[in-house]
Design a protein around this motif. Structure first.
Motif, PDB file in Angstrom:
ATOM      1  N   UNK A   1      -0.341  17.082  -2.772  1.00  0.00           N
ATOM      2  CA  UNK A   1      -0.443  16.677  -1.365  1.00  0.00           C
ATOM      3  C   UNK A   1      -1.867  16.920  -0.865  1.00  0.00           C
ATOM      4  N   UNK A   2      -2.429  18.064  -1.254  1.00  0.00           N
ATOM      5  CA  UNK A   2      -3.797  18.384  -0.841  1.00  0.00           C
ATOM      6  C   UNK A   2      -4.809  17.449  -1.509  1.00  0.00           C
ATOM      7  N   UNK A   3      -4.587  17.118  -2.782  1.00  0.00           N
ATOM      8  CA  UNK A   3      -5.510  16.241  -3.505  1.00  0.00           C
ATOM      9  C   UNK A   3      -5.501  14.832  -2.924  1.00  0.00           C
ATOM     10  N   UNK A   4      -4.309  14.331  -2.593  1.00  0.00           N
ATOM     11  CA  UNK A   4      -4.168  12.945  -2.106  1.00  0.00           C
ATOM     12  C   UNK A   4      -3.920  12.891  -0.599  1.00  0.00           C
TER      13      UNK A   4
ATOM     14  N   UNK B   1      -2.182   9.965   4.341  1.00  0.00           N
ATOM     15  CA  UNK B   1      -2.334   9.766   5.784  1.00  0.00           C
ATOM     16  C   UNK B   1      -2.680   8.317   6.124  1.00  0.00           C
ATOM     17  N   UNK B   2      -3.488   7.681   5.288  1.00  0.00           N
ATOM     18  CA  UNK B   2      -3.896   6.300   5.535  1.00  0.00           C
ATOM     19  C   UNK B   2      -3.723   5.476   4.266  1.00  0.00           C
ATOM     20  N   UNK B   3      -2.497   5.032   3.987  1.00  0.00           N
ATOM     21  CA  UNK B   3      -2.269   4.222   2.786  1.00  0.00           C
ATOM     22  C   UNK B   3      -3.108   2.937   2.811  1.00  0.00           C
ATOM     23  N   UNK B   4      -3.736   2.652   1.697  1.00  0.00           N
ATOM     24  CA  UNK B   4      -4.516   1.430   1.590  1.00  0.00           C
ATOM     25  C   UNK B   4      -5.940   1.541   2.083  1.00  0.00           C
TER      26      UNK B   4
ATOM     27  N   UNK C   1      -4.462  -1.161  -6.382  1.00  0.00           N
ATOM     28  CA  UNK C   1      -3.754   0.098  -6.161  1.00  0.00           C
ATOM     29  C   UNK C   1      -4.653   1.226  -6.627  1.00  0.00           C
ATOM     30  N   UNK C   2      -5.277   1.910  -5.691  1.00  0.00           N
ATOM     31  CA  UNK C   2      -6.245   2.949  -6.030  1.00  0.00           C
ATOM     32  C   UNK C   2      -5.989   4.191  -5.194  1.00  0.00           C
ATOM     33  N   UNK C   3      -6.532   5.291  -5.672  1.00  0.00           N
ATOM     34  CA  UNK C   3      -6.494   6.547  -4.932  1.00  0.00           C
ATOM     35  C   UNK C   3      -7.908   7.095  -4.864  1.00  0.00           C
ATOM     36  N   UNK C   4      -8.252   7.688  -3.743  1.00  0.00           N
ATOM     37  CA  UNK C   4      -9.589   8.258  -3.574  1.00  0.00           C
ATOM     38  C   UNK C   4      -9.444   9.721  -3.181  1.00  0.00           C
TER      39      UNK C   4
ATOM     40  N   UNK D   1       0.808  -1.225   0.000  1.00  0.00           N
ATOM     41  CA  UNK D   1       0.000   0.000   0.000  1.00  0.00           C
ATOM     42  C   UNK D   1       0.841   1.274   0.000  1.00  0.00           C
ATOM     43  N   UNK D   2       1.944   1.267   0.762  1.00  0.00           N
ATOM     44  CA  UNK D   2       2.767   2.475   0.854  1.00  0.00           C
ATOM     45  C   UNK D   2       3.401   2.807  -0.489  1.00  0.00           C
ATOM     46  N   UNK D   3       3.973   1.801  -1.150  1.00  0.00           N
ATOM     47  CA  UNK D   3       4.585   2.029  -2.462  1.00  0.00           C
ATOM     48  C   UNK D   3       3.523   2.438  -3.480  1.00  0.00           C
ATOM     49  N   UNK D   4       2.334   1.886  -3.343  1.00  0.00           N
ATOM     50  CA  UNK D   4       1.231   2.243  -4.239  1.00  0.00           C
ATOM     51  C   UNK D   4       0.910   3.721  -4.126  1.00  0.00           C
ATOM     52  N   UNK D   5       0.770   4.214  -2.904  1.00  0.00           N
ATOM     53  CA  UNK D   5       0.452   5.627  -2.695  1.00  0.00           C
ATOM     54  C   UNK D   5       1.581   6.518  -3.218  1.00  0.00           C
ATOM     55  N   UNK D   6       2.820   6.125  -2.961  1.00  0.00           N
ATOM     56  CA  UNK D   6       3.953   6.912  -3.450  1.00  0.00           C
ATOM     57  C   UNK D   6       3.987   6.938  -4.974  1.00  0.00           C
ATOM     58  N   UNK D   7       3.686   5.794  -5.584  1.00  0.00           N
ATOM     59  CA  UNK D   7       3.645   5.715  -7.050  1.00  0.00           C
ATOM     60  C   UNK D   7       2.582   6.653  -7.612  1.00  0.00           C
ATOM     61  N   UNK D   8       1.382   6.607  -7.052  1.00  0.00           N
ATOM     62  CA  UNK D   8       0.302   7.475  -7.529  1.00  0.00           C
ATOM     63  C   UNK D   8       0.620   8.946  -7.276  1.00  0.00           C
TER      64      UNK D   8
END
Length: 329
Positions: A160-163, A168-171, A180-183, A97-104
């Protein structure tokens, strides 16, 4: 009804929580690997050549080329991020999850910076063509450096504001392991749409239309002047070719930009929810990234100096002492 044996899971050991792999033919998977790998190699290679050329040769250290350098840097990193997109061809994310968030997050930053750089290049060309007498005073090396720095800093802060929730809470947005998603909320999506797509598109179209009108006007004025001293028939041919070339170059820039970015934002607008699923949206994301492969072709390959630099780089003559002082222009 499908049995567990018929369903391929991203993590077979996690029967209850693992995502299912989308059904794709072997041919489709192989072609996806070939296409994405080719785009990745081209994007990184072409932009790296632009970076080396502008950074090495002192004669190319101009405000305009500094913008091209910034664009090439952002597009180079887009090419590197494409390696992660290749990993998603089978529809599964295996890096956590952490790498996913960093990738996005990095993907959002780099692509928005690339769009910002394109806008700066448009503004630079606008001043150069529409206000040539004031160009040297308005567009200085220092001002361009400030604009480029602000472009990168604003992209970082804005994303940073968008994501924010995802960082703050990966995954927290995933529904199964291997996704691997972003909301983001509606306000953040609207802001991203306006600042990353609608705004830049309007600015680019307006500036380039203005540049085109001025270029055509100058060509016609030149024709009127030359007609007085030479044959009218031969002048018409030359001016017509000049006008067509100007229209084609400006048209390619605008159309390619829209073609590559429109599918992504159309999907975002028409999606039933706020989730951007990297695996299912692979095509539009790749189209979004593909623009970074075309940028060095559009902005650099049109310049004769790039072909000279390319020859010096390939033949390793840039390794020779004093090569940075070579006459490129």
């Amino acid at each position: 009804m499908e049995t567990l044996e018929e369903v391929e899971l991203c993590f077979p050991q996690l029967l209850n929580t693992s995502c299912q792999k989308p059904k794709r033919s072997h041919f489709e998977i192989i072609m996806s690997y070939i296409i994405l790998s080719s785009i990745t190699v081209l994007t990184t290679t072409l932009n790296l050549l632009v970076i080396i050329s502008i950074s090495h040769f002192k004669q190319l250290h101009t405000p305009t080329n500094l913008l091209l350098l910034s664009l090439a840097v952002s597009d180079f990193f887009v090419g590197l991020l494409m390696f992660f997109q290749i990993m998603l061809i089978d529809g599964c994310w295996y890096l956590g999850d952490i790498v996913c968030v960093l990738y996005l997050y990095l993907g959002y930053i780099i692509t928005s910076t690339s769009v910002g750089n394109m806008v700066l290049i448009c503004a630079d060309r606008y001043v150069a063509i529409c206000h040539p007498l004031h160009y040297s005073t308005k567009v200085t090396q220092k001002r361009v450096q400030v604009c480029v720095s602000l472009c990168w800093i604003c992209s970082i802060i804005f994303q940073i504001l968008v994501l924010k929730d995802n960082l703050e809470q990966p995954g927290s947005a995933i529904s199964c392991t291997g996704e691997c998603v972003a909301v983001s909320n509606n306000i953040a999506e609207l802001a991203d749409l306006i600042l990353s797509f609608i705004g830049p598109v309007i600015v680019i179209i307006v500036l380039y239309m203005r540049v085109f009108v001025v270029a055509v006007s100058q060509a016609r004025a030149m024709r009127s002047h030359i007609v007085a001293v030479t044959l009218q028939g031969s002048v018409k041919v030359n001016v017509k070719k000049s006008e067509i070339k100007a229209a084609r170059t400006l048209g390619v820039v605008v159309v390619v930009f829209l073609i590559c970015l429109c599918p992504y934002y159309v999907v975002v607008l028409t999606a039933p929810d706020t989730l951007l699923i990297a695996s299912s949206a692979a095509f539009v994301i790749c189209m979004f990234y593909f623009n970074s492969c075309l940028n060095p072709i559009i902005y650099a390959f049109f310049y004769p100096w790039f072909r000279k630099c390319l020859k010096l780089i390939v033949t390793l003559k840039i390794m020779q002492p004093g090569s940075c002082e070579a006459n490129i222009l």
